[in-house]
Design a protein around this motif. Structure first.
Motif, PDB file in Angstrom:
ATOM      1  N   TRP A   1       0.862  -1.177   0.000  1.00 11.96           N
ATOM      2  CA  TRP A   1       0.000   0.000   0.000  1.00 11.96           C
ATOM      3  C   TRP A   1       0.897   1.226   0.000  1.00 11.96           C
ATOM      4  O   TRP A   1       1.509   1.551   1.008  1.00 11.96           O
ATOM      5  CB  TRP A   1      -0.914  -0.035   1.217  1.00 11.96           C
ATOM      6  CG  TRP A   1      -1.838   1.123   1.344  1.00 11.96           C
ATOM      7  CD1 TRP A   1      -2.602   1.678   0.363  1.00 11.96           C
ATOM      8  CD2 TRP A   1      -2.123   1.861   2.540  1.00 11.96           C
ATOM      9  NE1 TRP A   1      -3.337   2.726   0.859  1.00 11.96           N
ATOM     10  CE2 TRP A   1      -3.056   2.852   2.195  1.00 11.96           C
ATOM     11  CE3 TRP A   1      -1.669   1.769   3.856  1.00 11.96           C
ATOM     12  CZ2 TRP A   1      -3.560   3.758   3.135  1.00 11.96           C
ATOM     13  CZ3 TRP A   1      -2.166   2.663   4.788  1.00 11.96           C
ATOM     14  CH2 TRP A   1      -3.099   3.649   4.422  1.00 11.96           C
TER      15      TRP A   1
ATOM     16  N   TYR B   1      -6.601  -5.861  -9.381  1.00 15.31           N
ATOM     17  CA  TYR B   1      -6.561  -5.038  -8.184  1.00 15.31           C
ATOM     18  C   TYR B   1      -5.960  -5.832  -7.027  1.00 15.31           C
ATOM     19  O   TYR B   1      -5.622  -7.013  -7.166  1.00 15.31           O
ATOM     20  CB  TYR B   1      -7.962  -4.526  -7.839  1.00 15.31           C
ATOM     21  CG  TYR B   1      -8.431  -3.432  -8.777  1.00 15.31           C
ATOM     22  CD1 TYR B   1      -8.143  -2.099  -8.504  1.00 15.31           C
ATOM     23  CD2 TYR B   1      -9.136  -3.740  -9.941  1.00 15.31           C
ATOM     24  CE1 TYR B   1      -8.560  -1.091  -9.363  1.00 15.31           C
ATOM     25  CE2 TYR B   1      -9.555  -2.738 -10.805  1.00 15.31           C
ATOM     26  CZ  TYR B   1      -9.264  -1.411 -10.517  1.00 15.31           C
ATOM     27  OH  TYR B   1      -9.666  -0.415 -11.374  1.00 15.31           O
ATOM     28  N   LYS B   2      -5.830  -5.172  -5.897  1.00 11.25           N
ATOM     29  CA  LYS B   2      -5.118  -5.740  -4.753  1.00 11.25           C
ATOM     30  C   LYS B   2      -5.583  -7.149  -4.406  1.00 11.25           C
ATOM     31  O   LYS B   2      -4.770  -8.061  -4.208  1.00 11.25           O
ATOM     32  CB  LYS B   2      -5.299  -4.823  -3.546  1.00 11.25           C
ATOM     33  CG  LYS B   2      -4.778  -5.405  -2.243  1.00 11.25           C
ATOM     34  CD  LYS B   2      -5.272  -4.626  -1.046  1.00 11.25           C
ATOM     35  CE  LYS B   2      -4.907  -5.330   0.248  1.00 11.25           C
ATOM     36  NZ  LYS B   2      -5.475  -4.635   1.434  1.00 11.25           N
TER      37      LYS B   2
ATOM     38  N   HIS C   1      -0.371  -0.620  -4.656  1.00 14.05           N
ATOM     39  CA  HIS C   1      -1.782  -0.302  -4.882  1.00 14.05           C
ATOM     40  C   HIS C   1      -2.131   0.930  -4.054  1.00 14.05           C
ATOM     41  O   HIS C   1      -1.323   1.441  -3.278  1.00 14.05           O
ATOM     42  CB  HIS C   1      -2.677  -1.487  -4.492  1.00 14.05           C
ATOM     43  CG  HIS C   1      -2.826  -1.663  -3.013  1.00 14.05           C
ATOM     44  ND1 HIS C   1      -3.893  -1.174  -2.293  1.00 14.05           N
ATOM     45  CD2 HIS C   1      -2.026  -2.276  -2.099  1.00 14.05           C
ATOM     46  CE1 HIS C   1      -3.749  -1.483  -1.018  1.00 14.05           C
ATOM     47  NE2 HIS C   1      -2.629  -2.153  -0.872  1.00 14.05           N
TER      48      HIS C   1
ATOM     49  N   VAL D   1      -3.366  -2.408  -9.717  1.00 10.45           N
ATOM     50  CA  VAL D   1      -2.027  -2.655  -9.180  1.00 10.45           C
ATOM     51  C   VAL D   1      -0.980  -2.259 -10.230  1.00 10.45           C
ATOM     52  O   VAL D   1      -1.138  -2.517 -11.425  1.00 10.45           O
ATOM     53  CB  VAL D   1      -1.866  -4.139  -8.804  1.00 10.45           C
ATOM     54  CG1 VAL D   1      -0.415  -4.465  -8.455  1.00 10.45           C
ATOM     55  CG2 VAL D   1      -2.778  -4.482  -7.634  1.00 10.45           C
TER      56      VAL D   1
END
Length: 218
Positions: free
Chosen positions: A67, A107-108, A122, A152
């Motif tokens: 993150w 995505y994550k 992300h 990502v």
């Protein structure tokens, strides 16, 4: 109670902190050793999320995806990644290694394993443009949408080839060098790095739009 009242009444610092708390803004003394946030509530939520990322990293091992917002010094994090990649390649020098990137379609929650080299990040948002997830390219933003979450991004390091260097010097119309900032207020102190985003239009189009990636939109 009277004694406590006198302490706060005659203590300018305490009075200021109580007033700040009533406004739900961050204490001035906290800003010296932490990060900016629009409200105290957002700051505390972010504190918990940062703590969770570091706890997971320490006790469960290196995360598959990082993150970006959760780093106090995101620029230093990317520099450390460059050093890691440089050490893995005999004969490479840190000064000759540059950041490269690929924007993924996932995505994550879809990430199941880390990359072979570099890092997955992300939590970034694109401002001033939209993002075509299927085509992996910049697009015009939807009406009344200021920020669009990015998929990502795989950020890694390598020695640029002559062809890539020529493409950058010629300002290739296929890629826009997009700056990353930690906060919506863009200053040199909040600049992290730049990533190449695919586009069908001239990079000048997005430059005039002021398109950038933000780690935090609050």
């Amino acid at each position: 109670m009277f004694f406590v009242f006198c302490i706060f009444f005659f203590n300018d610092t305490a009075t200021t902190e109580i007033y700040t708390l009533s406004l739900q803004t961050l204490f001035r003394s906290w800003l010296k050793i932490s990060w900016e946030s629009s409200t105290l509530g957002f700051w505390f939520t972010e504190l918990l999320e940062r703590d969770q990322q570091f706890r997971t990293w320490i006790f469960e091992g290196r995360p598959n995806v990082f993150w970006m917002t959760g780093f106090f010094n995101a620029q230093g994090f990317l520099t450390a990644m460059r050093q890691e990649v440089t050490r893995a390649h005999k004969g490479w020098a840190l000064d000759s290694v540059t950041l490269q990137n690929d924007v993924l379609k996932i995505y994550k929650d879809d990430v199941t394993q880390p990359p072979a080299e570099g890092v997955y990040v992300h939590g970034l948002f694109v401002e001033g443009a939209g993002w075509d997830r299927r085509g992996c390219k910049l697009t015009e933003p939807p009406a009344k949408v200021l920020f669009t979450p990015m998929p990502v991004i795989h950020i890694y390091a390598s020695i640029p080839t002559p062809s890539k260097s020529a493409a950058n010097q010629d300002a290739s119309p296929k890629f826009y060098s997009c700056p990353i900032y930690t906060k919506p207020i863009r200053t040199d102190l909040k600049f992290v790095a730049a990533v190449d985003l695919k586009t069908n239009q001239s990079p000048d189009h997005w430059t005039l739009r002021g398109v950038a990636l933000l780690c935090d939109i609050k």
